[in-house]
Write an enzyme that holds these catalytic residues in place. Structure first.
Site, short mmCIF file in Angstrom:
data_model
loop_
_atom_site.label_atom_id
_atom_site.label_comp_id
_atom_site.label_asym_id
_atom_site.label_seq_id
_atom_site.Cartn_x
_atom_site.Cartn_y
_atom_site.Cartn_z
N SER A 184 46.09 42.87 29.62
CA SER A 184 45.34 44.13 29.63
C SER A 184 45.98 45.21 28.77
CB SER A 184 45.20 44.65 31.07
OG SER A 184 44.24 43.92 31.77
N HIS A 236 47.85 49.60 31.46
CA HIS A 236 46.68 49.99 30.67
C HIS A 236 46.99 51.23 29.84
CE1 HIS A 236 44.01 48.06 34.04
NE2 HIS A 236 44.70 47.17 33.36
#
Length: 329
Positions: A184, A236
């Site tokens: 991610s 993230h």
């Protein structure tokens, strides 16, 4: 990247926690004035990344061998040693957290106290389950192939790998009690690079306002979903910031018609390859990247806890409500 791009964190008890970002990245670039001399690359690195991630998942399932250590509780037992852990332990149809830890998952204790810094990179290539893997790889294909076709494998490869590394570093600074795997951070880095590419090449785009609004909505939704429990938004954010800065460094386009100036008669003033603001953004981004990585790595390997310097930052990755708490996140 959310289709359920789940970035997973597993506890030592075999519980798999996830950091997730949902959304479709089929967003295409805003149209821009095309220079006839612009190169169109063939995408091969992104497919290689996909194959490598799938291969690593198969390796993880092979070493996991659920029937051997957890007989009677495996899912899809007809797969033999490739069968999945019970859904109670891993609802994403994958291996146990102990297997992921052995193969290179990110864990603060091993990175800092046992000097296994390589885990900051290896965790990017591991996935917690089939759902996690498929969602991440679909996101990588949607975003990565278009970017590689436009900018080539070297620049996109650098953004992907450094963004994944940046996400791992920030995650390690704030989360100490769980392991982490997944791409991610790297995928958010590609999203960040898309945003900075649009900004630094603003003057050559036509429907730029629509592209900017669409991209910002996708980013805000995905980062917003990171505040759900068992979702690590630090990776993230770290990946996004790294990719955003790298986009200013690696993805600026020359001024429109710059190469055509080779045919101009002598004595006629020529344009610089890039505009002044592109040079300024390039310089600022280089400085911020170098300083940011030096400071973050120094803090990490000195054993500092990011939460001590930012006591409210835990709300970035989990916001408690009446339906859940964040004590174990």
């Amino acid at each position: 990247m959310r289709g359920e791009d789940l970035e997973n964190r597993g506890g030592g008890t075999g519980e798999v926690k996830s950091r997730a970002n949902n959304g479709s990245y089929s967003l295409s670039s805003s149209s821009y004035m095309i220079d006839d001399s612009e190169t169109r690359w063939t995408s091969w690195l992104v497919p290689v990344f996909v194959v490598a991630n799938v291969a690593m998942f198969l390796v993880a399932m092979y070493f996991n061998n659920c029937p051997k250590h957890n007989p009677g509780n495996c899912v899809a037992r007809f797969l033999g040693r490739f069968s999945f852990e019970s859904l109670k332990l891993n609802p994403l149809f994958g291996p146990s957290s102990s297997t992921l830890e052995r193969l290179g998952a990110l864990e603060w204790t091993k990175v800092v106290q046992k000097h296994q810094g390589w885990r900051l990179v290896t965790c990017i290539w591991l996935h917690a389950g089939v759902i996690h893997l498929v969602a991440n790889m679909l996101s990588l294909v949607f975003i990565g192939i278009r970017l590689e076709q436009q900018f080539g494998f070297v620049r996109i490869g650098v953004i992907y790998l450094l963004s994944g590394f940046g996400g791992s570093v920030l995650s390690s600074l704030f989360i100490r009690n769980n392991i982490s795997v997944g791409a991610s951070g790297a995928l958010f880095g590609l999203l960040g690079a898309m945003l900075s590419e649009l900004i630094t090449n603003w003057t050559i785009y036509t429907n730029k306002a629509a592209a900017m609004i669409t991209l910002l909505v996708i980013i805000v939704i995905n980062l917003g979903l990171g505040i759900l429990p068992h979702v690590d938004n630090y990776a993230h954010i770290g990946g996004f910031l790294t990719g955003f800065l790298l986009g200013f460094v690696l993805l600026p386009r020359p001024q429109f018609g710059w190469l055509d100036q080779r045919n101009l008669p002598a004595g006629i003033p020529v344009k610089t390859k890039y505009k002044a603001y592109q040079y300024a953004l390039w310089f600022i981004s280089i400085v911020l990247l170098i300083v940011g990585f030096i400071v973050a790595l120094a803090m990490l390997f000195r054993g500092e806890n990011g939460n001590d310097h930012c006591p409210w930052c835990h709300y970035v990755t989990c916001v408690p409500t009446s339906r859940w708490n964040c004590d174990k996140n």
